[in-house]
Design a protein around this motif. Sequence first.
Motif, PDB file in Angstrom:
ATOM      1  N   GLY A   1       0.970  -1.428  -0.106  1.00 19.52           N
ATOM      2  CA  GLY A   1      -0.073  -0.061  -0.126  1.00 19.52           C
ATOM      3  C   GLY A   1       0.777   1.222   0.130  1.00 19.52           C
ATOM      4  N   LEU A   2       0.178   2.247  -0.258  1.00 17.69           N
ATOM      5  CA  LEU A   2       0.761   3.694  -0.214  1.00 17.69           C
ATOM      6  C   LEU A   2       0.067   4.524   1.216  1.00 17.69           C
ATOM      7  CD1 LEU A   2      -1.446   5.891  -1.157  1.00 17.69           C
ATOM      8  CD2 LEU A   2      -0.711   5.117  -3.426  1.00 17.69           C
ATOM      9  N   LYS A   3       0.701   5.696   1.250  1.00 14.01           N
ATOM     10  CA  LYS A   3       0.116   6.697   2.357  1.00 14.01           C
ATOM     11  C   LYS A   3       0.430   7.919   1.790  1.00 14.01           C
ATOM     12  CE  LYS A   3       3.983   7.695   5.812  1.00 14.01           C
ATOM     13  NZ  LYS A   3       4.124   7.568   7.031  1.00 14.01           N
ATOM     14  N   PHE A   4      -0.466   8.781   1.863  1.00 12.32           N
ATOM     15  CA  PHE A   4      -0.537  10.137   1.449  1.00 12.32           C
ATOM     16  C   PHE A   4       0.511  11.105   2.431  1.00 12.32           C
ATOM     17  CE2 PHE A   4      -4.499   8.211   0.134  1.00 12.32           C
ATOM     18  CZ  PHE A   4      -4.215   8.524  -1.056  1.00 12.32           C
ATOM     19  N   PRO A   5       0.939  11.985   1.835  1.00  8.08           N
ATOM     20  CA  PRO A   5       1.927  13.026   2.526  1.00  8.08           C
ATOM     21  C   PRO A   5       1.312  13.756   3.483  1.00  8.08           C
ATOM     22  CG  PRO A   5       1.789  13.829   0.361  1.00  8.08           C
ATOM     23  CD  PRO A   5       1.032  12.542   0.274  1.00  8.08           C
TER      24      PRO A   5
ATOM     25  N   PRO B   1     -12.460  12.226   8.562  1.00  2.59           N
ATOM     26  CA  PRO B   1     -11.100  12.609   8.059  1.00  2.59           C
ATOM     27  C   PRO B   1      -9.837  11.818   8.681  1.00  2.59           C
ATOM     28  CG  PRO B   1     -12.398  14.583   8.967  1.00  2.59           C
ATOM     29  CD  PRO B   1     -12.989  13.381   9.468  1.00  2.59           C
ATOM     30  N   ILE B   2      -9.095  11.385   7.533  1.00  8.80           N
ATOM     31  CA  ILE B   2      -7.979  10.582   7.787  1.00  8.80           C
ATOM     32  C   ILE B   2      -6.951  11.397   8.536  1.00  8.80           C
ATOM     33  CG2 ILE B   2      -6.030   9.455   6.694  1.00  8.80           C
ATOM     34  CD1 ILE B   2      -7.677   8.571   4.539  1.00  8.80           C
ATOM     35  N   PRO B   3      -6.179  10.982   9.564  1.00  7.27           N
ATOM     36  CA  PRO B   3      -5.484  11.809  10.373  1.00  7.27           C
ATOM     37  C   PRO B   3      -4.473  12.553   9.226  1.00  7.27           C
ATOM     38  CG  PRO B   3      -5.440   9.794  11.411  1.00  7.27           C
ATOM     39  CD  PRO B   3      -6.246   9.750  10.177  1.00  7.27           C
TER      40      PRO B   3
ATOM     41  N   GLN C   1      -7.830  19.477   8.338  1.00  3.15           N
ATOM     42  CA  GLN C   1      -7.685  20.914   7.920  1.00  3.15           C
ATOM     43  C   GLN C   1      -8.245  21.090   6.442  1.00  3.15           C
ATOM     44  OE1 GLN C   1      -4.106  22.910   8.359  1.00  3.15           O
ATOM     45  NE2 GLN C   1      -4.521  24.579   7.460  1.00  3.15           N
ATOM     46  N   ASN C   2      -7.883  20.281   5.549  1.00  7.77           N
ATOM     47  CA  ASN C   2      -8.656  20.066   4.160  1.00  7.77           C
ATOM     48  C   ASN C   2     -10.057  20.083   4.260  1.00  7.77           C
ATOM     49  OD1 ASN C   2      -5.979  20.604   3.016  1.00  7.77           O
ATOM     50  ND2 ASN C   2      -5.601  18.629   2.642  1.00  7.77           N
ATOM     51  N   VAL C   3     -10.420  19.058   4.985  1.00  7.08           N
ATOM     52  CA  VAL C   3     -12.120  18.777   5.069  1.00  7.08           C
ATOM     53  C   VAL C   3     -12.841  20.113   5.566  1.00  7.08           C
ATOM     54  CG1 VAL C   3     -13.648  17.539   6.134  1.00  7.08           C
ATOM     55  CG2 VAL C   3     -11.911  16.310   5.484  1.00  7.08           C
ATOM     56  N   ASN C   4     -12.277  20.588   6.461  1.00  8.25           N
ATOM     57  CA  ASN C   4     -12.906  21.894   7.212  1.00  8.25           C
ATOM     58  C   ASN C   4     -12.826  23.216   6.108  1.00  8.25           C
ATOM     59  OD1 ASN C   4     -13.339  20.522   9.711  1.00  8.25           O
ATOM     60  ND2 ASN C   4     -11.548  21.487  10.778  1.00  8.25           N
ATOM     61  N   ARG C   5     -11.660  23.128   5.246  1.00 11.23           N
ATOM     62  CA  ARG C   5     -11.853  24.034   4.296  1.00 11.23           C
ATOM     63  C   ARG C   5     -12.861  24.139   3.246  1.00 11.23           C
ATOM     64  NH1 ARG C   5      -6.948  23.189   2.610  1.00 11.23           N
ATOM     65  NH2 ARG C   5      -5.983  24.690   4.236  1.00 11.23           N
ATOM     66  N   SER C   6     -12.937  22.515   3.252  1.00  9.92           N
ATOM     67  CA  SER C   6     -14.210  22.483   1.878  1.00  9.92           C
ATOM     68  C   SER C   6     -15.481  22.767   2.481  1.00  9.92           C
ATOM     69  CB  SER C   6     -13.792  20.887   1.567  1.00  9.92           C
ATOM     70  OG  SER C   6     -12.778  20.678   0.768  1.00  9.92           O
ATOM     71  N   ILE C   7     -15.877  22.393   3.745  1.00  9.69           N
ATOM     72  CA  ILE C   7     -16.932  22.567   4.349  1.00  9.69           C
ATOM     73  C   ILE C   7     -17.368  23.959   4.595  1.00  9.69           C
ATOM     74  CG2 ILE C   7     -18.184  22.367   6.715  1.00  9.69           C
ATOM     75  CD1 ILE C   7     -16.953  19.668   6.919  1.00  9.69           C
TER      76      ILE C   7
END
Length: 572
Positions: free
Chosen positions: A56-60, A350-352, A356-362
């Motif tokens: 698998g991969l993980k996101f930066p 939200p994934i750890p 912040q990105n999710v809150n910005r979209s909301i």
Amino acid sequence: MSKPLLTDQIQTAKPAKKPRPSAPPVRIFALGGLGEIGKNMYGVEFKNEIILIDAGLKFPDAEMSGVDYIIPDIRYLLDNKHKVKGLFLTHGHEDHIGAIPYVLRQIQMPIYGGALTIGLVRAKLEEHRLLDQSDLHVFHEDETISFRHLSVHFFRTTHSIPDAFGVVVETPYGPIVHTGDFKFDFTPEDKPADLHKILHIGGRGVLALMADSTNSERDGFTPSERTVGESILRLFQQCPGRILFATFASNVHRLQQVVEAAIRTHRKIAIVGRSMEKVFVIGQELGYIRVPDGMIIDVKAVNRYRDDQVLIICTGSQGEPNAALTRIASGAHRSLQIHPEDTVIFSSSPIPGNTQNVNRSIDLLMRAGAEVKYGSILDIHTSGHGCREDLKLMISSLRPKYFVPIHGEYRMMLNHKDLAMQVGVPENNIYLMNIGNTLSLFRNYARKGRNIPSGDVYINNGELRTHEKELLEERVQLAHDGVVIVAITLQRETGKLLSGPELITRGFVYMQDSKPLLRRGEAMLRKQLNKAGEQREYNRAAWEQMTNNTLNRYFKRELGRSPYIMPSIMEV
């Protein structure tokens, strides 16, 4: 008759050494997935055979500028290509299959997985133009795949994606079990976990258990997916306008629940986002997503229907910058804009690192006039990972001799260790491991073995960047303190300064307001360079080093900051 031993001989006799095992150990190792969420990759090795589980991969995180993904470092596997017998996949999430294209470029091996998992892998390899050189196999839950020393079979589990399995590696000393991601859902949307088979495996005696630790901090059992389907339907019935529903593309059970709610509320479905479209195609081919004919419409046709007749299923539940919902929220999507009575539903947690990105979209969606619903407000999401009671049930059912918590940050693995002790696993038989550690297992005891090469490999624009740590550190410094470019012109033969130094800054200080500071720095550096030119023969590397040292000391003294110094020396 033999001579009797003298007393002093008895006293000085050395204690007998513990006999060394005559047979080689079975080794467990991880190249990812320990002390982190994502990048799962595990190995079981005996003699000349290695069984791999997941890739698998993980996101930066936010500080890894310019990095698209992170995958495991597979140097150890490259050095032992002849031993690798196959890659066995527990399920089709990106943190378990995302590294496959990059691994397959370097090691050719058969890949085994459930039907949906292999479908997703096939689409991924086709996208990377690697399908022709792949060897993909769909396994069945009652199948055993045998090699000379090791064999592999499976048991069905419940997760947030269909065709999730635990993997059992049969070794000469007993079975080693990898649970994959799991929970116990007794009213599932799909086939239930095969608890009978799990108990049967445990009854035979399990040598070692590697188990998912993600939700080891949460009490109780993980709620059933059935409760989410009921909540989604109730919510759809209350929405007056269009519905935009964001979830993980791979959460196929959730997508089917959304389809069923759309049928009940008489809404057409538009699918937005490349990964979502791909999963719908594969899910429909395999029968996991069932949509009546004529119900799916093109996104460009959305405006032909009344708002209360439209459901838009899209990617972007994690606030990903290029995902469909993020572009819709920012007004950058070419076909869709937010309408005043739109309801946007985030059906995920939200994934750890993504909060912040999710809150910005909301916030952007609310500013555009939409009503936004997300998991903390309504029961529109449940985890696919087992909570504490699920984890204890798995350990109790399998009754392992040795236990290795995996798939989680360190605190999660530590909590999982405590749970294992509560259900009877001796503390000395529980091993908290790091990436690159190995655990050597024998028939009657275990010990930590030598470490193997491990680490992170960065993916940037599809290319492997093994040694990118220094670049990332430079990018962080640039973002924090900016850069000072030092323009210098000198005579090549003599090293005589012809013009400069001139200081140009970006992201450090505003040049118009800082001219005195920069001019003083230029004068001080000019003095140092002229002095050096008189005293020693010109050496470009030495001049660059002197420039760095002089300006770093100066700016640290004047401002308490250390910008990145970039000498630009022109020799004429």
